[in-house]
Design a protein around this motif. Sequence first.
Motif, PDB file in Angstrom:
ATOM      1  N   MET A   1      16.918  32.848  19.400  1.00 46.05           N
ATOM      2  CA  MET A   1      17.322  31.906  18.355  1.00 46.05           C
ATOM      3  C   MET A   1      16.162  30.973  18.031  1.00 46.05           C
ATOM      4  SD  MET A   1      20.653  29.409  18.353  1.00 46.05           S
ATOM      5  CE  MET A   1      21.171  28.554  16.876  1.00 46.05           C
ATOM      6  N   LYS A   2      15.858  30.818  16.748  1.00 49.02           N
ATOM      7  CA  LYS A   2      14.708  30.028  16.346  1.00 49.02           C
ATOM      8  C   LYS A   2      15.068  28.545  16.226  1.00 49.02           C
ATOM      9  CE  LYS A   2      12.449  33.853  13.941  1.00 49.02           C
ATOM     10  NZ  LYS A   2      11.868  34.338  12.671  1.00 49.02           N
ATOM     11  N   LEU A   3      14.031  27.713  16.267  1.00 46.14           N
ATOM     12  CA  LEU A   3      14.223  26.274  16.226  1.00 46.14           C
ATOM     13  C   LEU A   3      14.860  25.832  14.915  1.00 46.14           C
ATOM     14  CD1 LEU A   3      13.767  23.703  17.857  1.00 46.14           C
ATOM     15  CD2 LEU A   3      11.533  23.479  16.749  1.00 46.14           C
ATOM     16  N   ARG A   4      14.536  26.511  13.814  1.00 41.72           N
ATOM     17  CA  ARG A   4      15.101  26.102  12.528  1.00 41.72           C
ATOM     18  C   ARG A   4      16.614  26.336  12.482  1.00 41.72           C
ATOM     19  NH1 ARG A   4      12.130  30.745  10.734  1.00 41.72           N
ATOM     20  NH2 ARG A   4      13.486  32.448  10.068  1.00 41.72           N
ATOM     21  N   HIS A   5      17.093  27.344  13.230  1.00 39.27           N
ATOM     22  CA  HIS A   5      18.535  27.575  13.289  1.00 39.27           C
ATOM     23  C   HIS A   5      19.226  26.452  14.058  1.00 39.27           C
ATOM     24  CE1 HIS A   5      17.312  32.052  12.881  1.00 39.27           C
ATOM     25  NE2 HIS A   5      17.561  31.524  11.696  1.00 39.27           N
ATOM     26  N   TRP A  79      14.611  19.506  26.094  1.00 35.88           N
ATOM     27  CA  TRP A  79      15.290  20.673  26.673  1.00 35.88           C
ATOM     28  C   TRP A  79      15.549  21.720  25.591  1.00 35.88           C
ATOM     29  CZ3 TRP A  79      21.057  20.669  28.586  1.00 35.88           C
ATOM     30  CH2 TRP A  79      21.316  21.867  29.260  1.00 35.88           C
ATOM     31  N   LEU A  80      15.950  21.272  24.411  1.00 41.05           N
ATOM     32  CA  LEU A  80      16.198  22.199  23.303  1.00 41.05           C
ATOM     33  C   LEU A  80      14.909  22.897  22.899  1.00 41.05           C
ATOM     34  CD1 LEU A  80      17.992  23.349  21.053  1.00 41.05           C
ATOM     35  CD2 LEU A  80      17.493  21.287  19.713  1.00 41.05           C
ATOM     36  N   TRP A  81      13.852  22.135  22.690  1.00 40.22           N
ATOM     37  CA  TRP A  81      12.573  22.720  22.279  1.00 40.22           C
ATOM     38  C   TRP A  81      12.067  23.698  23.331  1.00 40.22           C
ATOM     39  CZ3 TRP A  81       7.810  22.329  24.755  1.00 40.22           C
ATOM     40  CH2 TRP A  81       6.710  22.840  24.043  1.00 40.22           C
ATOM     41  N   ASP A  82      12.137  23.323  24.600  1.00 42.30           N
ATOM     42  CA  ASP A  82      11.656  24.180  25.686  1.00 42.30           C
ATOM     43  C   ASP A  82      12.459  25.468  25.762  1.00 42.30           C
ATOM     44  OD1 ASP A  82       9.916  24.457  28.123  1.00 42.30           O
ATOM     45  OD2 ASP A  82      11.877  24.526  29.102  1.00 42.30           O
ATOM     46  N   SER A  83      13.768  25.376  25.562  1.00 44.44           N
ATOM     47  CA  SER A  83      14.628  26.560  25.620  1.00 44.44           C
ATOM     48  C   SER A  83      14.314  27.534  24.496  1.00 44.44           C
ATOM     49  CB  SER A  83      16.108  26.144  25.560  1.00 44.44           C
ATOM     50  OG  SER A  83      16.454  25.351  26.668  1.00 44.44           O
ATOM     51  N   VAL A  84      14.031  27.002  23.304  1.00 40.79           N
ATOM     52  CA  VAL A  84      13.659  27.856  22.175  1.00 40.79           C
ATOM     53  C   VAL A  84      12.322  28.524  22.447  1.00 40.79           C
ATOM     54  CG1 VAL A  84      13.025  27.885  19.733  1.00 40.79           C
ATOM     55  CG2 VAL A  84      14.982  26.538  20.491  1.00 40.79           C
ATOM     56  N   GLU A  85      11.346  27.751  22.950  1.00 40.56           N
ATOM     57  CA  GLU A  85      10.021  28.289  23.233  1.00 40.56           C
ATOM     58  C   GLU A  85      10.068  29.407  24.269  1.00 40.56           C
ATOM     59  OE1 GLU A  85       6.692  27.408  22.036  1.00 40.56           O
ATOM     60  OE2 GLU A  85       8.077  26.847  20.428  1.00 40.56           O
ATOM     61  N   LYS A  86      10.964  29.286  25.224  1.00 37.65           N
ATOM     62  CA  LYS A  86      11.060  30.279  26.301  1.00 37.65           C
ATOM     63  C   LYS A  86      12.025  31.414  25.971  1.00 37.65           C
ATOM     64  CE  LYS A  86       9.808  27.061  29.997  1.00 37.65           C
ATOM     65  NZ  LYS A  86      10.259  26.337  31.220  1.00 37.65           N
ATOM     66  N   SER A  89      18.893  32.080  25.825  1.00 36.53           N
ATOM     67  CA  SER A  89      20.015  32.696  25.113  1.00 36.53           C
ATOM     68  C   SER A  89      20.521  31.828  23.961  1.00 36.53           C
ATOM     69  CB  SER A  89      21.170  32.961  26.084  1.00 36.53           C
ATOM     70  OG  SER A  89      21.810  31.755  26.430  1.00 36.53           O
ATOM     71  N   LYS A  90      21.150  32.493  22.988  1.00 37.20           N
ATOM     72  CA  LYS A  90      21.724  31.777  21.852  1.00 37.20           C
ATOM     73  C   LYS A  90      22.825  30.832  22.303  1.00 37.20           C
ATOM     74  CE  LYS A  90      20.773  35.397  18.424  1.00 37.20           C
ATOM     75  NZ  LYS A  90      21.381  36.338  17.441  1.00 37.20           N
ATOM     76  N   PHE A  91      23.551  31.213  23.347  1.00 41.29           N
ATOM     77  CA  PHE A  91      24.623  30.366  23.856  1.00 41.29           C
ATOM     78  C   PHE A  91      24.052  29.031  24.331  1.00 41.29           C
ATOM     79  CE2 PHE A  91      26.732  34.424  23.952  1.00 41.29           C
ATOM     80  CZ  PHE A  91      28.071  34.127  23.742  1.00 41.29           C
ATOM     81  N   LEU A  92      22.964  29.090  25.096  1.00 40.37           N
ATOM     82  CA  LEU A  92      22.358  27.871  25.627  1.00 40.37           C
ATOM     83  C   LEU A  92      21.793  27.005  24.514  1.00 40.37           C
ATOM     84  CD1 LEU A  92      21.469  26.152  28.023  1.00 40.37           C
ATOM     85  CD2 LEU A  92      19.360  27.503  28.125  1.00 40.37           C
ATOM     86  N   ILE A  93      21.058  27.604  23.596  1.00 44.01           N
ATOM     87  CA  ILE A  93      20.424  26.835  22.522  1.00 44.01           C
ATOM     88  C   ILE A  93      21.475  26.207  21.610  1.00 44.01           C
ATOM     89  CG2 ILE A  93      18.922  27.004  20.504  1.00 44.01           C
ATOM     90  CD1 ILE A  93      17.386  29.200  22.018  1.00 44.01           C
ATOM     91  N   THR A  94      22.537  26.962  21.296  1.00 45.43           N
ATOM     92  CA  THR A  94      23.617  26.415  20.467  1.00 45.43           C
ATOM     93  C   THR A  94      24.288  25.245  21.167  1.00 45.43           C
ATOM     94  OG1 THR A  94      24.032  28.572  19.434  1.00 45.43           O
ATOM     95  CG2 THR A  94      25.801  26.934  19.321  1.00 45.43           C
ATOM     96  N   ALA A  95      24.553  25.390  22.462  1.00 44.70           N
ATOM     97  CA  ALA A  95      25.191  24.318  23.228  1.00 44.70           C
ATOM     98  C   ALA A  95      24.328  23.061  23.250  1.00 44.70           C
ATOM     99  CB  ALA A  95      25.472  24.794  24.653  1.00 44.70           C
ATOM    100  N   ILE A  96      23.041  23.229  23.505  1.00 46.90           N
ATOM    101  CA  ILE A  96      22.145  22.066  23.543  1.00 46.90           C
ATOM    102  C   ILE A  96      22.067  21.404  22.175  1.00 46.90           C
ATOM    103  CG2 ILE A  96      19.807  21.263  24.022  1.00 46.90           C
ATOM    104  CD1 ILE A  96      19.473  23.662  25.882  1.00 46.90           C
TER     105      ILE A  96
END
Length: 216
Positions: A1-5, A79-86, A89-96
Amino acid sequence: MKLRHAALIIILILVVDQFSKVYVKTNFYYGESYNVLSWFNITFIENEGMAWGTKIPGEYGKLFLTLFRILAVGGIGYWLWDSVEKGKSKFLITAIALIFAGALGNIIDSVLYGVMFEESTRYHLATYFSEEHYGDWFHGRVVDMFEFPIWEGKLPSWIPVWGGDDFRFFNAIFNVADFAISVGVGILIFFNKRAFAPVKLPPNVKFSNKLDEDTI
């Protein structure tokens, strides 16, 4: 999942959250309630920014709470930026993203609303940018409005301790930002394995346990 999403999710939550708060703040008297359905009301209240209207005592309690939440949002943002960079999962990024948007939405109230609005009372509607604003910077109150009195009545007498007492489910009044935070936390709890699943490498990326002969 990309940062823009993730940014799109955040912007959408913030727009809906702030629109609903400003509308209620400027169109409802304090404590006014509008019945939408038998189990759903729009009820205007304000709180100091903590769950269930809890306050931090002392002259600087509110300021401390607001500054702490700003620091917390900064940590969530990283945390959001780091998760996207690494490539998490979409679940984690959406939750954050949901948690970040919700926390930021309530911080906007705490930082700005004290100087943006007049005091809301049972007999006076608040207006924008009045000289008689109700607070100072970082001392605004969070606007809440969604109430779901799904069931109200007396508990059966056979229930220990609370039997025979008046009971209401659900008793909390919250806003869009609170809902976003709750959904984000719910995703982390109920979809824990998917949210924190190991990062999958692209098919063309492989690791070898064999040492290069030239290095021996």
